[in-house]
Design a protein around this motif. Structure first.
Motif: not given
Lengths: 734, 169
Positions: A218, A223, A263-269, B83, B85, B138-142
């Motif tokens: 998150s 990254r 629902d999803i974390t901020a970053y899935v790299s 999402y 994203s 996959l970036a979702t929000g800050p």
């Protein structure tokens, strides 16, 4: 109380006081978030089943996958090292760091690197190591171990972190708010990341077809650690390899939800290192980044450290399916109250930690906390890869029992214990595992036995030798057992006229202690035209199983099936009053009986209120039952809820005119023998306090308290002024 | 079809605290000016007719310029409606760095690249990775953390995410 029992109780009490509140606040927030977030999925169960199938196949084909990923990563320009154990991994990583002449390493949170204690190893060789995840950073500053596999510092409050930073850093102004603290840590770590030579990450998944690693975060620290340094070391257990990138989809949709309820974390790299990002030089004001070039080095360190042996172990294998989401920890009532500093081993914490610790660090590490799993099974439906976590805990408990010191043999208790277990088994476990024997004896000699058990000298002896806490009320045995009562009375509905035929399973508590609920069950069923018989059949095996006495439980299971098989063959339904025994038939017997036997019994067994519900749905006359307009506060039972059987009771009570409010706590905290044990009494009561609070609000305080399970009833009895009752007693005609 | 996905995307992105601003090729420069804080740096945008001409964005930043930047502008290869994203990609121009270091990340995504859900996103990614693509974020929000006792936006990554949804293509 033995010294170890006293120490354990003191440690739990201290954690309840110091860390309990922060852990509770965080885990229950994660947990509520998970319930809400998975609701939004169209096909949550289908997604879980796919995730499980992928992991099952991947672990089955692991050697091939490891070979494939090695080829792929090397073709991509990286290096793969398969580390045999902790020392091997440490040595290799230290060599990489040395080869790069690196003075400092920045790390993104990774449980696997905690497992191999790489920080200490590198620091001892003069390398600076910085944890960049803010929670891990807090722990590094505090010189502490994580208390949770996803949110490692959840046991610390904001005030607590502010004090820690204040004592440790020379800041311009005091750091007070979460924003202040975050800002400080962000800037402090940004400098470390810019200065570092090596970035170390974990990997949530590694794909064999493309050599891609998936990192779920998150904060963005993984990254940043990868992009900013020119050397990347990714550390992962071998079990993280899956065949293809496409396989990641169910996990990406499940992991954040299961862990923290996002629902999803901020970053899935999804990174296929060495990454193509230009290596930045922040002092260069001439060369555009696009011309800097990605001169990068990449090492994937895949760690065995016991995992391949776990793969060969029929009971520990499922542990390798774990995606480290922490849903088992967050949904665990005991974990919610004490956190991973009590409910964890050398590295891992929470429900699945027993499997990990037994596999990678050995049974001694698992033994420290294994008993905190009460087998309540609340984690079972929460696990996104459908691991039967209570079973792993039970099996490891059994192995620990078998390794127990034979010198602790106690012939007095041995005399009471016709079980299949080794002589050295802990006396406390042996006592609770053989509760049926005690109940038989207690009933045969009641009411004398009840007076004796209540007497001071006996209670203190029980406490001293067996560790039964004197603050708990012991069950009161009935002189006339439920079966004796039924044998004298006989059935009142002729099989020829009956709508259905039922064998009512006389579990130990219904038979010897709570005979009233057995009698009520008979009256309720007969009122709905059911022919009832009560067969001669012993304990389900639940008691020994919860002590980790698997072979004794298996023996009991065989006898139960033997006694019920003819009824099952004759098409009679098996109705069970005690939910934990129904859960045995439905779940654990799968492990204890031949497949066909388990299936037949499980298919034909019902919880008593579920059965009443079914009878009413199929034309049974509700007026034949006791109707009323009581205000009821109902607590289901953890194992009953896992089986999806809580709603039936509520539906029946409402149909009969009652106004029902239900509790929504994960567990009452008693969970069978657990709350009787002296070392766990305080924790049991602390967990139970949530339930007590829910049943003493303005809305609930005057309601009749109703609960399905024996242990829930006992716990509620000790928590509240009101005496609770079983729902079937409310609906049975008088 | 595309319209319903973009509506859903705007709604999901709003829920995760990303601000979506619709724009067109013609209006792009003006829209971009509204959402950047200077100094701003950007990587090349792969959309026909869309450039940084007439804006304050430095389209070929150095490491030093990046260190000073308040805004980083990059393109997204796709977006996921369910999402909110965006799917970021590194092309060697430093997208990953620009999307991480500045406090504000401005992401340009084409409305036609919005896919409905995660299965659709992964179907595409699986093929692209097989064909040689090396990364996708996959970036979702800050960026966010709750490690300090409350949710705080902006940790190692940006505090704010502005998405420019490029229509009429």
């Amino acid at each position: 109380m033995s010294d170890s029992r006293r120490q354990k109780a003191a440690r739990i009490r201290s954690l309840l006081e110091t860390e309990g509140d922060a852990v509770f606040e965080n885990t229950t927030t994660f947990n509520d978030g998970r319930y809400e977030s998975v609701e939004k999925l169209d096909d949550y169960e289908g997604l879980k089943a796919r995730a499980r199938a992928i992991k099952e196949d991947a672990i089955a084909n692991l050697p091939d996958l490891v070979e494939a990923v090695t080829e792929t990563v090397e073709a991509n320009g990286g290096t793969v090292y398969l580390a045999e154990d902790e020392a091997d991994a440490q040595r290799y990583i230290a060599e990489v760091v040395e080869d790069r002449d690196a003075d400092s390493v920045v790390k993104s949170k990774s449980m696997t690197s905690e497992e191999i204690e790489i920080n200490d190893h590198l620091q001892s060789r003069g390398v600076d190591v910085w944890e960049t995840d803010l929670g891990e950073f807090v722990l590094q500053v505090a010189d502490e171990a994580p208390s949770h596999i996803v949110a490692p510092a959840i046991h610390r409050s904001r005030e607590n972190i502010a004090e820690l930073f204040d004592a440790h850093f020379d800041t311009d102004a005091p750091l007070e708010t979460a924003e202040d603290l975050t800002e400080f840590a962000r800037e402090y770590l940004a400098e470390r990341i810019k200065d570092a030579d090596v970035g170390m990450t974990g990997a949530n998944f590694v794909t064999a077809d493309t050599g891609t690693i998936a990192l779920v975060t998150s904060e963005g620290n993984a990254r940043k650690s990868v992009a900013t340094t020119d050397t990347h070391v990714a550390v992962a257990g071998v079990e993280k390899v899956v065949p293809s990138l496409g396989d990641l989809q169910p996990f990406v949709e499940l992991i954040g939800r299961s862990g923290t309820g996002q629902d999803i974390t901020a970053y899935v790299s999804l990174l296929t290192p060495p990454v193509g990002t230009p290596v930045p030089d922040f002092d260069d004001d001439e060369t555009p980044l696009a011309e800097a070039g990605p001169d990068r080095d990449y090492h994937l360190v895949l760690i065995d450290n016991g995992r391949m042996a776990m793969r060969d172990d029929d009971d520990l294998r499922e542990t390798l399916y774990c995606i480290r989401c922490s849903a088992c920890a967050n949904s665990c009532a005991n974990f919610q109250h004490v956190g991973g500093h009590a409910f964890g081993g050398e590295t891992y914490s929470g429900g699945i930690a027993t499997g990990w610790e037994a596999g990678v660090h050995g049974e001694d590490s698992a033994a420290e906390f294994n008993d905190l799993c009460t087998g309540c099974s609340r984690c079972v439906n929460q696990c996104p890869v459908e691991i039967d976590i209570p079973w792993i805990n039970t099996v490891v408990r059994d192995r620990i029992n078998r390794g127990a010191d034979p010198d602790t043999f106690d012939f007095l208790v041995e005399g009471l214990t016709p079980d299949e277990e080794p002589a050295g088994l802990d006396v406390q476990k042996r006592f609770f595992g053989n509760f049926e024997t005690a109940a038989k004896l207690g009933s045969a000699t009641a009411p004398l036995s009840n007076w004796v058990m209540d007497a001071g000298p006996v209670r203190s002896a029980l406490e001293r030798f067996v560790g039964v806490d004197s603050r708990r009320d012991l069950p009161t045995f009935e002189r006339e057992t439920f079966r004796e009562w039924f044998a004298t009375r006989g059935p009142r509905v002729d099989p020829a006229d009956a709508a259905r035929e039922v064998v009512l399973y006389p579990d130990v508590y219904t038979n010897y202690v709570s005979t009233a609920r057995g009698k009520a069950a008979v009256r309720a069923l007969e009122a709905l035209d059911v022919h009832v018989t009560v067969p001669a059949v012993g304990e389900s095996g639940r008691a020994p199983l919860s002590q980790g006495m698997v072979s004794t439980a298996g023996e009991k299971a065989s006898r139960v099936y033997g006694a019920l098989a003819e009824h099952v063959d004759a098409g009679r339904d098996v109705v069970v009053v005690e939910p934990s025994d129904l859960a045995m038939f439905a779940r654990e017997y799968e492990r204890l009986l031949p497949e066909r036997s388990h299936e037949r019994l499980a298919e034909q067994s019902y919880e008593v209120m579920e059965y009443v519900y079914g009878l009413l749905e199929n034309g049974g006359d509700p007026d034949a039952l006791a109707t009323g307009n009581e205000a009821v506060a109902y607590h289901s039972h953890c194992q009953q809820r896992t089986l999806g059987l809580a709603a039936h009771t509520v539906a029946v009570l409402e149909q009969l005119g009652h106004d029902v409010v239900t509790s929504d706590v994960e567990c009452c905290g008693m969970a069978g023998s657990f709350g009787y044990k002296q070392e766990y009494y305080d924790l049991s009561m602390d967990v139970g306090d949530e339930l007590a609070t829910q049943f003493t609000t303005d809305e609930t305080r005057d309601r009749t308290v109703v609960a399905s399970g024996t242990s829930c009833l006992e716990q509620l009895d000790s928590l509240l002024q009101r005496v609770p009752t079983h729902p079937v007693e409310l609906v049975a005609p008088r | 079809m595309v319209t319903s996905h973009t509506d859903a995307f705007v709604e999901s992105a709003r829920r995760v605290d990303a601000v979506v601003t619709p724009t067109t090729v013609d209006e792009f420069a003006g829209t971009l000016e509204d959402v950047v804080t200077e100094p701003a740096v950007g990587t090349p945008l792969p959309f026909e007719g869309v450039t940084y001409d007439g804006t304050a964005v430095d389209g070929a930043p150095t490491g030093a310029a990046l260190a000073e930047a308040a805004t980083g502008v990059t393109a997204a290869a796709a977006a996921i409606a369910d999402y909110g994203s965006v799917v970021l990609q590194e092309t060697g121009a430093g997208e990953e760095l620009l999307g991480l270091y500045p406090d504000r990340h401005v992401v340009v995504v084409a409305a036609s690249d919005v896919v409905p859900d995660m299965p659709a996103a992964f179907e595409a990614l699986d093929g692209q990775f097989d064909a040689g693509r090396r990364d996708a974020i996959l970036a979702t929000g800050p960026s966010a953390t709750a490690d300090m006792g409350a949710v705080v936006k902006g940790v190692h990554g940006p505090r704010e995410v502005q998405i420019l949804l490029l229509e009429d293509r």
